[in-house]
Design a protein around this motif. Structure first.
Motif, PDB file in Angstrom:
ATOM      1  N   UNK A  36       1.107   4.605  16.988  1.00  0.00           N
ATOM      2  CA  UNK A  36       2.156   5.551  17.099  1.00  0.00           C
ATOM      3  C   UNK A  36       2.704   5.531  15.242  1.00  0.00           C
ATOM      4  N   UNK A  37       3.173   6.374  15.342  1.00  0.00           N
ATOM      5  CA  UNK A  37       3.661   6.642  13.786  1.00  0.00           C
ATOM      6  C   UNK A  37       4.828   5.536  13.201  1.00  0.00           C
ATOM      7  N   UNK A  38       5.729   5.534  14.543  1.00  0.00           N
ATOM      8  CA  UNK A  38       6.971   4.984  14.426  1.00  0.00           C
ATOM      9  C   UNK A  38       6.885   3.320  14.073  1.00  0.00           C
ATOM     10  N   UNK A  39       5.691   3.187  14.890  1.00  0.00           N
ATOM     11  CA  UNK A  39       5.103   1.697  14.549  1.00  0.00           C
ATOM     12  C   UNK A  39       4.738   1.430  13.478  1.00  0.00           C
ATOM     13  N   UNK A  40       4.263   2.039  12.906  1.00  0.00           N
ATOM     14  CA  UNK A  40       4.320   1.961  11.018  1.00  0.00           C
ATOM     15  C   UNK A  40       5.589   2.064  10.395  1.00  0.00           C
ATOM     16  N   UNK A  41       6.635   3.236  10.248  1.00  0.00           N
ATOM     17  CA  UNK A  41       7.571   2.784  10.330  1.00  0.00           C
ATOM     18  C   UNK A  41       7.920   1.439   9.969  1.00  0.00           C
ATOM     19  N   UNK A  42       8.248   1.049  10.926  1.00  0.00           N
ATOM     20  CA  UNK A  42       8.703  -0.575  11.644  1.00  0.00           C
ATOM     21  C   UNK A  42       8.429  -1.673  10.231  1.00  0.00           C
ATOM     22  N   UNK A  43       6.704  -1.829  10.364  1.00  0.00           N
ATOM     23  CA  UNK A  43       5.783  -2.357   9.549  1.00  0.00           C
ATOM     24  C   UNK A  43       6.106  -2.721   8.228  1.00  0.00           C
ATOM     25  N   UNK A  44       6.398  -1.467   7.807  1.00  0.00           N
ATOM     26  CA  UNK A  44       7.052  -1.206   5.917  1.00  0.00           C
ATOM     27  C   UNK A  44       8.399  -1.507   6.002  1.00  0.00           C
ATOM     28  N   UNK A  45       8.308  -2.208   4.480  1.00  0.00           N
ATOM     29  CA  UNK A  45       9.513  -3.109   4.641  1.00  0.00           C
ATOM     30  C   UNK A  45       9.518  -2.370   2.868  1.00  0.00           C
ATOM     31  N   UNK A  46      10.743  -1.712   2.545  1.00  0.00           N
ATOM     32  CA  UNK A  46      10.782  -1.417   1.215  1.00  0.00           C
ATOM     33  C   UNK A  46      12.343  -1.216   0.890  1.00  0.00           C
ATOM     34  N   UNK A  47      12.472  -1.621  -1.136  1.00  0.00           N
ATOM     35  CA  UNK A  47      13.391  -1.876  -1.897  1.00  0.00           C
ATOM     36  C   UNK A  47      14.451  -0.264  -1.255  1.00  0.00           C
ATOM     37  N   UNK A  48      15.496  -1.408  -0.841  1.00  0.00           N
ATOM     38  CA  UNK A  48      16.488  -0.276  -0.684  1.00  0.00           C
ATOM     39  C   UNK A  48      16.493   0.847  -1.631  1.00  0.00           C
ATOM     40  N   UNK A  49      16.337   0.992  -2.650  1.00  0.00           N
ATOM     41  CA  UNK A  49      16.219   2.562  -3.513  1.00  0.00           C
ATOM     42  C   UNK A  49      15.085   2.733  -3.655  1.00  0.00           C
ATOM     43  N   UNK A  50      14.328   2.701  -3.000  1.00  0.00           N
ATOM     44  CA  UNK A  50      13.593   3.412  -2.700  1.00  0.00           C
ATOM     45  C   UNK A  50      13.135   4.564  -2.412  1.00  0.00           C
ATOM     46  N   UNK A  51      14.428   5.021  -1.668  1.00  0.00           N
ATOM     47  CA  UNK A  51      14.952   7.076  -1.622  1.00  0.00           C
ATOM     48  C   UNK A  51      15.099   7.216  -2.398  1.00  0.00           C
ATOM     49  N   UNK A 109       0.854  -1.508   0.347  1.00  0.00           N
ATOM     50  CA  UNK A 109       0.001   0.167   0.191  1.00  0.00           C
ATOM     51  C   UNK A 109       0.835   1.037   0.116  1.00  0.00           C
ATOM     52  N   UNK A 110       2.256   0.947   0.783  1.00  0.00           N
ATOM     53  CA  UNK A 110       2.181   2.282   0.787  1.00  0.00           C
ATOM     54  C   UNK A 110       3.468   2.519  -0.378  1.00  0.00           C
ATOM     55  N   UNK A 111       4.037   1.631  -0.908  1.00  0.00           N
ATOM     56  CA  UNK A 111       4.872   1.700  -2.537  1.00  0.00           C
ATOM     57  C   UNK A 111       3.688   2.398  -3.281  1.00  0.00           C
ATOM     58  N   UNK A 112       2.939   1.623  -3.392  1.00  0.00           N
ATOM     59  CA  UNK A 112       2.022   2.375  -4.297  1.00  0.00           C
ATOM     60  C   UNK A 112       1.255   3.579  -4.010  1.00  0.00           C
ATOM     61  N   UNK A 113       1.819   4.206  -3.195  1.00  0.00           N
ATOM     62  CA  UNK A 113       1.261   5.864  -3.199  1.00  0.00           C
ATOM     63  C   UNK A 113       0.506   6.235  -2.166  1.00  0.00           C
ATOM     64  N   UNK A 114       0.413   5.294  -1.104  1.00  0.00           N
ATOM     65  CA  UNK A 114      -0.727   5.171  -0.040  1.00  0.00           C
ATOM     66  C   UNK A 114      -0.087   6.270   1.338  1.00  0.00           C
ATOM     67  N   UNK A 115      -0.505   7.057   1.364  1.00  0.00           N
ATOM     68  CA  UNK A 115       0.561   7.635   2.905  1.00  0.00           C
ATOM     69  C   UNK A 115       0.698   7.251   4.134  1.00  0.00           C
ATOM     70  N   UNK A 116       1.192   6.959   4.488  1.00  0.00           N
ATOM     71  CA  UNK A 116       2.018   6.688   5.888  1.00  0.00           C
ATOM     72  C   UNK A 116       1.034   7.304   6.509  1.00  0.00           C
ATOM     73  N   UNK A 117       0.899   8.041   6.813  1.00  0.00           N
ATOM     74  CA  UNK A 117      -0.634   8.274   8.075  1.00  0.00           C
ATOM     75  C   UNK A 117      -1.950   6.942   7.599  1.00  0.00           C
TER      76      UNK A 117
END
Length: 90
Positions: A55-70, A37-45
């Motif tokens: 907590x948003x930090x929990x969600x950030x740990x949940x999401x795994x993105x490809x190393x080139x995402x940034x 969902x995050x990779x296809x454009x859904x907002x982190x919130x």
């Protein structure tokens, strides 16, 4: 009910994804869906709200993105800025 889902998931995994047998759990699916969902454009919130995290930090740990995402996001942002400048200078 959760036992029925886990059992059905295990059977389907064994049949259709044998390499994932014993590894694919509802929790792993939750991580995968959040990441997609995050990779296809859904907002982190929005992902945070969907998962029910406080907590948003929990969600950030949940999401795994490809190393080139940034790097890809950085490149796309600079391309958008360049395109805007082209429109202003013509």
């Amino acid at each position: 009910m959760p036992t029925v889902f886990r059992t059905s998931l295990a059977q389907a995994t064994t049949r259709h994804l044998p390499a994932w047998a014993g590894k694919l759990t509802p929790h792993v699916l939750r991580h995968f869906c959040a990441s997609q969902l995050y990779l296809t454009g859904m907002d982190l919130v929005a992902v945070q709200k969907l998962l029910g995290h406080s907590w948003i930090a929990t969600t950030m740990r949940y999401i795994h993105v490809h190393h080139t995402h940034i790097e890809d996001a950085w490149t796309a942002a600079h391309q958008r800025a360049e395109d805007r400048w082209k429109g202003l200078t013509r």
